[in-house]
Design a protein around this motif. Structure first.
Motif, PDB file in Angstrom:
ATOM      1  N   THR A 524      26.582  42.827 -25.557  1.00 57.01           N
ATOM      2  CA  THR A 524      27.053  42.534 -24.206  1.00 57.01           C
ATOM      3  C   THR A 524      26.816  43.753 -23.319  1.00 57.01           C
ATOM      4  O   THR A 524      26.492  44.845 -23.774  1.00 57.01           O
ATOM      5  CB  THR A 524      28.549  42.210 -24.226  1.00 57.01           C
ATOM      6  OG1 THR A 524      29.256  43.326 -24.769  1.00 57.01           O
ATOM      7  CG2 THR A 524      28.838  40.970 -25.059  1.00 57.01           C
ATOM      8  N   GLY A 525      26.936  43.556 -22.020  1.00 57.74           N
ATOM      9  CA  GLY A 525      26.751  44.642 -21.071  1.00 57.74           C
ATOM     10  C   GLY A 525      25.855  44.225 -19.927  1.00 57.74           C
ATOM     11  O   GLY A 525      25.562  43.029 -19.734  1.00 57.74           O
ATOM     12  N   SER A 526      25.412  45.228 -19.146  1.00 58.18           N
ATOM     13  CA  SER A 526      24.570  44.978 -17.973  1.00 58.18           C
ATOM     14  C   SER A 526      23.131  45.339 -18.303  1.00 58.18           C
ATOM     15  O   SER A 526      22.850  46.417 -18.837  1.00 58.18           O
ATOM     16  CB  SER A 526      25.067  45.805 -16.789  1.00 58.18           C
ATOM     17  OG  SER A 526      26.387  45.427 -16.437  1.00 58.18           O
ATOM     18  N   TYR A 527      22.222  44.449 -17.934  1.00 60.18           N
ATOM     19  CA  TYR A 527      20.802  44.633 -18.168  1.00 60.18           C
ATOM     20  C   TYR A 527      20.053  44.469 -16.846  1.00 60.18           C
ATOM     21  O   TYR A 527      20.436  43.659 -16.003  1.00 60.18           O
ATOM     22  CB  TYR A 527      20.266  43.600 -19.173  1.00 60.18           C
ATOM     23  CG  TYR A 527      20.809  43.730 -20.575  1.00 60.18           C
ATOM     24  CD1 TYR A 527      20.068  44.352 -21.564  1.00 60.18           C
ATOM     25  CD2 TYR A 527      22.068  43.201 -20.904  1.00 60.18           C
ATOM     26  CE1 TYR A 527      20.568  44.459 -22.869  1.00 60.18           C
ATOM     27  CE2 TYR A 527      22.569  43.309 -22.192  1.00 60.18           C
ATOM     28  CZ  TYR A 527      21.812  43.936 -23.171  1.00 60.18           C
ATOM     29  OH  TYR A 527      22.285  44.043 -24.445  1.00 60.18           O
ATOM     30  N   TYR A 528      18.980  45.269 -16.674  1.00 61.95           N
ATOM     31  CA  TYR A 528      18.057  45.015 -15.566  1.00 61.95           C
ATOM     32  C   TYR A 528      16.668  45.448 -16.025  1.00 61.95           C
ATOM     33  O   TYR A 528      16.513  46.141 -17.044  1.00 61.95           O
ATOM     34  CB  TYR A 528      18.465  45.753 -14.287  1.00 61.95           C
ATOM     35  CG  TYR A 528      18.398  47.259 -14.362  1.00 61.95           C
ATOM     36  CD1 TYR A 528      17.225  47.947 -14.049  1.00 61.95           C
ATOM     37  CD2 TYR A 528      19.518  48.003 -14.740  1.00 61.95           C
ATOM     38  CE1 TYR A 528      17.167  49.321 -14.109  1.00 61.95           C
ATOM     39  CE2 TYR A 528      19.469  49.383 -14.807  1.00 61.95           C
ATOM     40  CZ  TYR A 528      18.283  50.048 -14.493  1.00 61.95           C
ATOM     41  OH  TYR A 528      18.221  51.404 -14.561  1.00 61.95           O
ATOM     42  N   VAL A 529      15.661  45.065 -15.276  1.00 62.99           N
ATOM     43  CA  VAL A 529      14.296  45.381 -15.648  1.00 62.99           C
ATOM     44  C   VAL A 529      13.573  46.039 -14.473  1.00 62.99           C
ATOM     45  O   VAL A 529      13.684  45.600 -13.330  1.00 62.99           O
ATOM     46  CB  VAL A 529      13.537  44.120 -16.131  1.00 62.99           C
ATOM     47  CG1 VAL A 529      13.436  43.070 -15.039  1.00 62.99           C
ATOM     48  CG2 VAL A 529      12.133  44.491 -16.650  1.00 62.99           C
ATOM     49  N   ASN A 530      12.849  47.159 -14.757  1.00 58.39           N
ATOM     50  CA  ASN A 530      11.919  47.780 -13.807  1.00 58.39           C
ATOM     51  C   ASN A 530      10.535  47.208 -14.073  1.00 58.39           C
ATOM     52  O   ASN A 530      10.044  47.273 -15.204  1.00 58.39           O
ATOM     53  CB  ASN A 530      11.882  49.299 -13.981  1.00 58.39           C
ATOM     54  CG  ASN A 530      13.187  49.962 -13.602  1.00 58.39           C
ATOM     55  OD1 ASN A 530      13.846  49.558 -12.644  1.00 58.39           O
ATOM     56  ND2 ASN A 530      13.571  51.001 -14.345  1.00 58.39           N
ATOM     57  N   VAL A 531       9.914  46.699 -13.020  1.00 57.44           N
ATOM     58  CA  VAL A 531       8.592  46.103 -13.166  1.00 57.44           C
ATOM     59  C   VAL A 531       7.622  46.871 -12.273  1.00 57.44           C
ATOM     60  O   VAL A 531       7.847  47.016 -11.065  1.00 57.44           O
ATOM     61  CB  VAL A 531       8.599  44.613 -12.791  1.00 57.44           C
ATOM     62  CG1 VAL A 531       7.203  44.022 -12.960  1.00 57.44           C
ATOM     63  CG2 VAL A 531       9.604  43.866 -13.664  1.00 57.44           C
ATOM     64  N   PHE A 532       6.530  47.372 -12.872  1.00 56.94           N
ATOM     65  CA  PHE A 532       5.516  48.140 -12.169  1.00 56.94           C
ATOM     66  C   PHE A 532       4.246  47.298 -12.072  1.00 56.94           C
ATOM     67  O   PHE A 532       3.721  46.841 -13.091  1.00 56.94           O
ATOM     68  CB  PHE A 532       5.203  49.444 -12.897  1.00 56.94           C
ATOM     69  CG  PHE A 532       6.393  50.351 -13.064  1.00 56.94           C
ATOM     70  CD1 PHE A 532       6.675  51.329 -12.125  1.00 56.94           C
ATOM     71  CD2 PHE A 532       7.239  50.215 -14.165  1.00 56.94           C
ATOM     72  CE1 PHE A 532       7.770  52.167 -12.287  1.00 56.94           C
ATOM     73  CE2 PHE A 532       8.331  51.042 -14.329  1.00 56.94           C
ATOM     74  CZ  PHE A 532       8.605  52.020 -13.383  1.00 56.94           C
TER      75      PHE A 532
END
Length: 642
Positions: A524-532
C-alpha cells in the motif's frame, strides 16, 4: 613607469644623474644595435642589415653626418678556420626618431633618440657559403658612452656587434634561412627601486625555436684614433665589467637584470642610478640543433622617478569601455579616453608608440592591440597604461554561426540561441521573417525558423546570416490515476500510456520501483510515474493511492490476472494468495489453442511462466483452479507479460 612592449633609451644622463661626466668622443653617440641576415628576391638572394641607435642630445651637424656618411663595414667569416669570406659596406636605408610615451619626462630629461637602419643586398654563392660549420659576421666601432656605469673605462671601449648563421647551401641546394629580428623599439627608462619588465623578444620568419640569454659584451679592434676599422677575425675578447658588476649583476638590485629564456622578457628592480650596458643573445634552433645566433647590444638608464600615483586611462568606443572590437575591411572607428588638458596621452599599436598619436582620440583602421599611456601634461612624473583593446578585421564573407542548446524545447520550456562573441557586431534575430529581438543571445519560447543577421555600424560588412529551425516538443499525455484497494498479500497492476520511445520511472516512497509502462504492486502507499518522451520531455502522473480492503475474505483466493516472468525480480512468478490453505488444489493453465502449458496438484511452487523448459510467449492464457474441499472452482484469464 609604463613599459612599452619594446623600449629604447638614450645613454647620456649628465644632468639627470648629476654625475658631472662630460662626453667628448663623437662616436659615443652610438650606443647599441644588432646585425643580421634576411632573404630577398631578385638578382640578390640575401640582405645584410645593421640597426644602430644614437643619442641626439648635443649632437652637432657634423656628428649627424658622421653617422650617415662614415663607412659601416660588416665582415663575414667562416667559423671553421676564421677565414674571411666577404667585406660589406652598408649605406643608410631609413632613419627614425623614437617616440617616448612620457613626453614631459623626455623633454625635461633631454631624451632624444634616433634609429639608423643600414642594408646591403648581395648574392651569396654556394662556393662560399656551404661549409657545414657555419659562418659569423661582425661590425666594430669605437667608442662607448663615457657615462656607462657597469664597464671599465667605457670611453676607450668599443662596441662589437656579432651574429652567426648556418651554411646557406646544404647537399647542393639552398636552405631557407633568416636571422631572428628584434622588435621595433620605443623610448623608455627604468625607475629606481621599482620593478620594471619589458619585452626584448625577436621573431623568426622561418619558425625556428628561439632561446634567450644575457651575455657579456664583446670588444673589437677600433680605437678613438681609428674608430671605423674593418673588423678582424675572432675570437673576440670580452669587455671588462667595472668593480661590483658582473654578468649576474649587470644592473644591481633586489632583482638584478634577468631574462626569460623562452619569452625574451627582461625584468629588473634596480637599486643604483646610472647607465648600464647589456647584451641579449638569441639563439635559434632547428630540429633541436643550434643553427644561428644574434647579439643585440643596448644601454638602459636608471633614474630617480618622481613618485605620484596616476590612475590608468580607460579606452571607450561609442561611450562604452571595450576590450575587443571587430571592424569591416576599410572601416574606421574612433577609440577615446577621457579628454582632460591636465593629462598627456601616447597611443600604442602592438607595443609601438604611434607617431603623432597624442590626443585623447585615435582613429583606427588596422588590426592590433591598442593601448593609451597616460601621464601628466606639464610635469615629469609616473605614467600608466590602459588595458589593451584588441581590434580584428572581419574577414570577407564571414558566416555568422548560431549556437543552439538543442534543436527544440519541451512545452512550457525554452531554448537559448547564441551568436558569436564580437562586441562591435549589432545582432538582429528574426522568427519566420519578423524581427523579434536584438543582441548576442535569444531565448526562444516559440517554434519556428530563427535567422541571425549582423551589422558593424551601418554596414553589413559582408556578413552572411545563419538560420536554425527550432521545434516545440509536446509533453507525454497520461491518464489520471486515483485510489484503489488490495487485500493483504494480494497484488495489483497499475498502468499508464504505453509508448516504445518513452522512458518510465515508477516511484514509491522516494525510490524507483519500476521502469516499464505498467507496474505490479503489493504494498500500500502512494505511487506515481515519471514519463520521459523521446526528446526527454517530462510529465509526472497524478498520484495513485493504494490501501488495504478490510472486507477481504480470509479463505478466498486472490488470483493475479497478469505477471511478467522476465527475471527482473518483480512479479516473476504467478503468486496466488491463500492457495496454501487448499493443499490438494489442482491448477491448470491453457494457451489460446487449449493446449495445457502448466498443471500442478498443490501449489507449493508457483508457475514461473515456462513450458517444456522455455518461457511461454507474451499472451493471454486461461486458467482453472479446483479446490476439492470446496464446491466451486476458479477460472479466468491470465496475461503473461515480458
Amino acid at each position: 613607469m609604463v613599459r612599452a612592449l619594446q623600449f629604447v633609451r638614450i645613454v647620456t644622463l649628465l644632468g639627470i644623474l648629476n654625475s658631472g661626466i662630460m662626453l667628448t668622443a663623437r662616436a659615443s653617440h652610438i650606443f647599441g644595435g644588432c646585425i643580421g641576415l634576411r632573404p630577398v628576391t631578385g638578382s640578390a638572394n640575401y640582405q645584410l642589415y645593421l640597426n644602430l641607435y644614437a643619442d641626439l642630445e648635443n649632437m652637432s651637424a657634423q656628428d649627424l653626418d658622421d653617422i650617415r656618411s662614415n663607412p659601416n663595414y660588416i665582415k663575414l667569416f667562416r667559423k671553421r678556420d676564421n677565414k674571411e669570406v666577404y667585406v660589406a659596406t652598408l649605406t643608410t636605408n631609413t632613419i627614425r626618431d623614437l617616440i617616448y610615451d612620457n613626453q614631459a619626462c623626455a623633454k625635461k630629461l633631454r631624451f632624444r633618440t634616433r634609429e639608423y637602419r643600414f642594408v646591403l643586398n648581395l648574392q651569396l654563392r654556394e662556393a662560399d657559403y656551404a661549409d657545414a660549420g657555419g659562418y659569423y659576421m661582425v661590425w666594430d666601432r669605437c667608442c662607448r658612452n663615457g657615462a656607462v656605469s657597469n664597464l671599465s673605462d667605457p670611453r676607450n671601449a668599443n662596441i662589437l656587434l656579432y651574429s652567426e648563421f648556418p651554411a646557406l647551401f646544404q647537399n647542393g641546394r639552398p636552405i631557407t634561412y633568416s636571422s631572428p629580428e628584434f622588435s621595433t623599439l620605443n623610448g623608455d627608462y627604468v625607475c629606481l627601486n621599482r620593478t620594471f619588465t619589458f619585452d626584448f623578444s625577436a621573431a623568426d620568419a622561418d619558425g625556428d625555436e628561439l632561446r634567450y640569454s644575457l651575455v657579456t659584451p664583446y670588444e673589437g679592434i677600433s680605437t678613438l684614433a681609428f674608430p671605423y676599422e674593418i673588423p678582424e677575425a675572432g675570437p673576440y675578447p670580452l669587455a671588462n665589467w667595472a668593480p661590483g658588476y658582473s654578468l649576474a649583476s649587470i644592473i644591481p638590485g633586489p632583482v638584478p637584470l634577468r631574462i626569460d629564456a623562452r619569452t625574451g622578457q627582461l625584468t629588473v628592480r634596480a637599486s643604483q642610478l646610472g647607465v648600464f650596458v647589456f647584451v641579449v643573445q638569441v639563439d635559434e634552433y632547428r630540429k633541436g640543433q643550434k643553427i644561428g645566433s644574434v647579439r643585440h647590444e643596448f644601454q638602459l638608464p636608471v633614474i630617480d622617478c618622481p613618485k605620484q600615483a596616476i590612475s590608468p586611462a580607460v579606452i571607450t568606443y561609442l561611450g562604452q569601455p571595450v576590450e575587443q572590437l571587430t571592424i569591416c575591411p576599410g572601416q574606421t572607428i574612433t577609440l577615446e579616453t577621457l579628454n582632460d588638458p591636465s593629462w598627456a596621452f601616447q597611443w600604442q599599436q602592438d607595443g609601438d608608440n604611434a607617431k603623432g598619436a597624442t590626443a585623447s582620440k585615435l582613429v583606427v583602421d588596422k588590426p592590433g592591440q591598442y593601448v593609451v599611456v597616460k601621464s601628466l601634461a606639464t610635469q615629469c612624473a609616473g605614467d600608466t597604461a590602459s588595458k589593451p583593446v584588441a581590434i580584428t578585421i572581419m574577414p570577407a564573407n564571414t558566416r555568422l554561426s548560431i549556437t543552439a542548446q538543442a534543436k527544440g524545447f519541451c512545452a512550457g520550456d525554452s531554448v537559448l540561441l547564441t551568436a558569436p562573441v564580437a562586441n562591435s557586431i549589432a545582432y538582429e534575430w528574426y522568427r519566420n521573417g519578423e524581427l523579434t529581438a536584438t543582441g548576442p543571445k535569444l531565448t526562444a519560447r516559440q517554434s519556428g525558423i530563427y535567422k541571425l543577421k549582423g551589422k558593424v555600424g551601418t554596414s553589413t560588412c559582408g556578413l552572411l546570416s545563419d538560420s536554425v529551425s527550432v521545434d516545440k516538443w509536446p509533453l507525454p499525455v497520461l491518464p489520471l490515476l486515483g485510489q484503489s484497494m488490495i487485500c493483504p498479500k494480494d497484488s495489483m497492476r497499475i498502468t499508464t500510456t504505453e509508448n516504445a520511445d518513452w522512458r518510465y520511472q515508477w516511484m514509491h516512497n522516494g525510490k524507483i520501483v519500476g521502469t516499464k509502462w505498467s507496474l505490479m504492486l503489493r504494498d500500500t502507499g502512494s505511487y506515481y510515474v515519471n514519463v520521459f518522451s523521446e526528446h526527454n520531455c517530462l510529465t509526472r502522473s497524478s498520484m495513485q493511492v493504494v490501501s488495504y480492503n478490510i472486507d477481504c475474505p480470509t479463505d478466498r483466493l486472490f488470483i493475479p490476472n497478469a505477471f511478467s516472468p522476465n527475471h527482473d525480480g518483480l512479479n516473476d512468478r504467478w503468486e496466488i494468495i491463500n492457495i496454501n490453505r487448499s493443499p490438494g488444489c489442482e491448477v491448470y493453465v491453457y494457451n489460446r489453442w487449449g493446449e495445457l502449458v502448466f498443471q500442478s496438484t498443490g501449489y507449493d511452487s508457483p508457475w514461473d511462466g515456462t513450458y517444456r523448459g522455455e518461457v511461454v510467449a507474451a499472451n493471454v492464457y486461461s486458467y482453472v483452479i479446483v479446490q476439492p474441499s470446496l464446491p466451486h472452482r476458479y477460472s479466468g484469464t491470465l496475461t503473461v507479460l515480458k
